[in-house]
Design a protein around this motif. Structure first.
Motif, PDB file in Angstrom:
ATOM      1  N   ARG A  88       0.841  -1.185   0.000  1.00 25.80           N
ATOM      2  CA  ARG A  88       0.000   0.000   0.000  1.00 25.80           C
ATOM      3  C   ARG A  88       0.889   1.252   0.000  1.00 25.80           C
ATOM      4  O   ARG A  88       2.066   1.162  -0.272  1.00 25.80           O
ATOM      5  N   GLU A  97      -7.422   5.198  -2.364  1.00 24.53           N
ATOM      6  CA  GLU A  97      -7.842   3.841  -2.015  1.00 24.53           C
ATOM      7  C   GLU A  97      -6.700   2.974  -1.501  1.00 24.53           C
ATOM      8  O   GLU A  97      -6.934   1.880  -1.011  1.00 24.53           O
ATOM      9  N   ASP A 135     -12.831   7.446   5.427  1.00 23.88           N
ATOM     10  CA  ASP A 135     -12.807   6.493   6.524  1.00 23.88           C
ATOM     11  C   ASP A 135     -11.396   5.945   6.779  1.00 23.88           C
ATOM     12  O   ASP A 135     -11.241   4.784   7.152  1.00 23.88           O
ATOM     13  N   ARG A 154      -8.392   5.029   8.831  1.00 24.22           N
ATOM     14  CA  ARG A 154      -8.356   4.750  10.267  1.00 24.22           C
ATOM     15  C   ARG A 154      -6.956   4.520  10.808  1.00 24.22           C
ATOM     16  O   ARG A 154      -6.791   3.966  11.877  1.00 24.22           O
TER      17      ARG A 154
END
Lengths: 302, 302
Positions: A193, A218, A258, A260
């Motif tokens: 990522r 994303e 979102d 986190r």
């Protein structure tokens, strides 16, 4: 929920001092990179032991390690086609390229496993990595062999259940949000990522928000918090306490998506302690109220 | 308790149409299948564009994504490469669940066929299962999703007792039980009262379905994990309320232990279309029946 962490060597090269300050600021999450004059995981025997004691004594959570993996040139042919007239020059060139290739081997086969081991031992779930140096002036897409090495790395990280996060870094193949997202898409492995660093993207000439972020949104698994501004005299992008990044918009977008994870404070400014503390306060305000509290000052300092 | 429709019930529909049907029959959410080549769900590696569409449609219909349902069984494989592949696949599903705001992911407790009786083999598979669930749980915790291990034949959680033992040994706040009394019934495991007592406090998700036995004396057997072949079946699927499962007792028991989560109508039309009318009729009737029971329970408690 988004939480704040601090890269300890942005506060002090001495972990004890850094941890004392960071915890006094009400934080208990850190990212480890430099320890004294070493970079994790390659510590000397003293710091191998001492660091673990300090982490335990201060009760901090290590959220990520940044060993500098793959912040080096990629493999090159060590036998060059363009032979020099002088054999000793050929020899020197060969030795240099051979050494460079050995370094890639070392990163892949030694530094990566050792970093994964250290992350596992310290409970860090993320490893910040890079995507190999982009040759100066090369604007092309990331070469396929780089993609393959990163895929192998992700497979090894999966084994350790640790997420590799490619830092968007202006001197690497993943120099912008767009280029780094392209790498992640092509590697196509869930353990690879992005460590989104808008200031680094700005330094590479990308508009980090909303442009660059829209490319990486994303894939964001970790974030670095610093700012940068263009120096009107030189035109160079320089680190700054309050620069050109729309952090208000950026934080709002991370929340809306979102996100986190952690945002690691990495001011890159002097004086170190004051800059780190000011960056923590600024980030806190951005996260808690959505407002930016720091007024623009001279770049490079508080 | 909230009621969800399972896309296993709507094999003739695309996902968007299924979500619209769920809303139209008054459901609160959807459990969505993740499988290759199933039209009413998405693949194990959905693009963010696909997921955005699902999210957008679900939100537009006022539905929550209650759960995602992959069919991954190799998390306790003796073959390390298969375990790692399963981990990577499930991490993608966790990513998707996080993005969609799903409450839970249905997880198989690996696989264990009746022929696998060697003690060492069973011990190894159990050990791998625990390790893998803990690894996955860390990632699920990052995005606030529960891993719901289903009471399911040909896995290591066929009985309520084994499922409870597994969850207690994993001991992670993001791993719980997907309680499926119908599965316990047709595999001749614990009756409702005993199953609820054994699994008390560990249930994070519930499947609702009904069945009738055609021959109660045939021992349960199934070759595959996901489904029982028609030649092996001793039961027939039924609309909820038209079979042998005492759903009033189950719901009362769940309520008594404070369960207030999702009830997902696992309407098995994908596997047994000969037993069940189309979802528009049968799932609608199942939902009506369960709603009435919930209202009765509510009335009883006042």
């Amino acid at each position: 929920m988004i939480e704040i962490s601090v890269i300890t060597d942005e506060v002090s090269a001495d972990p004890q001092t850094a941890l004392e300050l960071i915890t006094s600021w009400g934080l208990n999450a850190i990212e480890l990179r430099g320890v004294e004059c070493y970079r994790v995981p390659d510590l000397n025997a003293y710091w191998e032991k001492r660091l673990r004691t300090l982490l335990r004594d201060f009760g901090v959570e290590v959220v990520a390690l940044s060993p500098g993996l793959f912040k080096i040139p990629f493999y090159a042919d060590d036998v060059r086609a363009d032979q020099q007239i002088l054999r000793w020059e050929d020899n020197a060139a060969y030795a240099s390229l051979h050494e460079r290739n050995q370094k890639v081997d070392y990163h892949l086969n030694t530094l990566l496993p050792r970093s994964l081991d250290m992350a596992t031992e310290l409970g860090a779930r993320r490893l910040v990595i890079f995507s190999f140096d982009r040759p100066h002036g090369d604007q092309g897409p990331t070469p396929q062999p780089v993609i393959e090495v990163l895929r192998v790395s992700a497979e090894r990280a999966a084994e350790a259940n640790i997420m590799l996060c490619i830092e968007v870094e202006h001197m690497c193949w993943g120099n912008t949000g767009a280029a780094t997202a392209d790498i992640v898409r092509r590697v196509n492995h869930p353990f690879l990522r992005i460590n989104w660093d808008p200031a680094n993207a700005l330094k590479a000439g990308e508009e980090p928000f909303p442009g660059g972020y829209s490319e990486v949104a994303e894939y964001v698994s970790h974030v670095h918090f610093k700012d940068a501004a263009s120096n009107p005299e030189t035109g160079e992008v320089e680190w700054s306490m309050k620069g050109d990044i729309d952090w208000v918009g950026q934080i709002a977008a991370l929340k809306a998506n979102d996100y986190r994870g952690y945002i690691s404070v990495e001011s890159h400014c002097l004086p170190k302690v004051a800059a780190a503390k000011a960056a923590v306060d600024r980030l806190r305000s951005l996260l808690e109220t959505g407002r930016d509290t720091v007024s623009r000052t001279q770049s490079g300092g508080v | 308790m909230k009621l969800a429709g399972h896309t296993m019930g709507t094999p003739e529909l695309g996902l968007v149409d299924a979500l619209r049907l769920f809303r139209e029959i008054g459901l609160d959410g959807a459990e969505i299948i993740c499988d290759e080549n199933y039209p009413c769900g998405f693949s194990y590696n959905p693009t963010r564009t696909e997921l955005k569409k699902v999210k957008c449609v679900a939100e537009g219909e006022g539905l929550e994504v209650a759960g995602l349902t992959p069919y991954v069984t190799e998390i306790n494989s003796l073959d390390k490469s298969k375990r790692l592949a399963a981990r990577a696949t499930l991490l993608r599903v966790i990513d998707a669940a996080g993005f969609l705001g799903a409450h839970a992911i249905r997880i198989y407790a690996g696989s264990l066929t009746p022929a696998e009786i060697d003690k060492q083999l069973v011990a190894d598979k159990w050990h791998y299962l625990i390790d893998e669930l803990r690894c996955l749980a860390e990632n699920a915790g990052d995005v606030g999703v529960y891993l719901a291990v289903e009471n399911h034949f040909n896995t290591m959680a066929v009985s309520a007792a084994d499922t409870a033992r597994l969850i207690k040994e994993v001991d992670h706040p993001h791993v719980g039980i997907l309680y499926d009394q119908a599965n316990l019934v047709f595999t001749h495991k614990e009756p409702t009262e005993e199953a609820l007592a054994l699994q008390r406090g560990l249930i994070v998700y519930v499947h609702v379905k009904d069945l009738v036995f055609v021959n109660r004396d045939i021992p349960f057997r199934a070759v595959a994990v996901a489904k029982v072949d028609s030649s092996e079946r001793a039961v027939r699927s039924r609309v909820v309320g038209q079979g042998e499962i005492d759903w009033f007792s189950i719901l009362r028991g769940l309520k008594e232990q404070g369960y207030d989560g999702w009830l997902s109508l696992e309407y098995e039309r994908r596997w047994h279309p000969q037993d069940l009318p189309a979802a528009e009729i049968g799932m609608r009737e199942s939902a009506r029946y369960v709603r009435n029971l919930l209202a009765k329970l509510e009335g009883d408690s006042q």
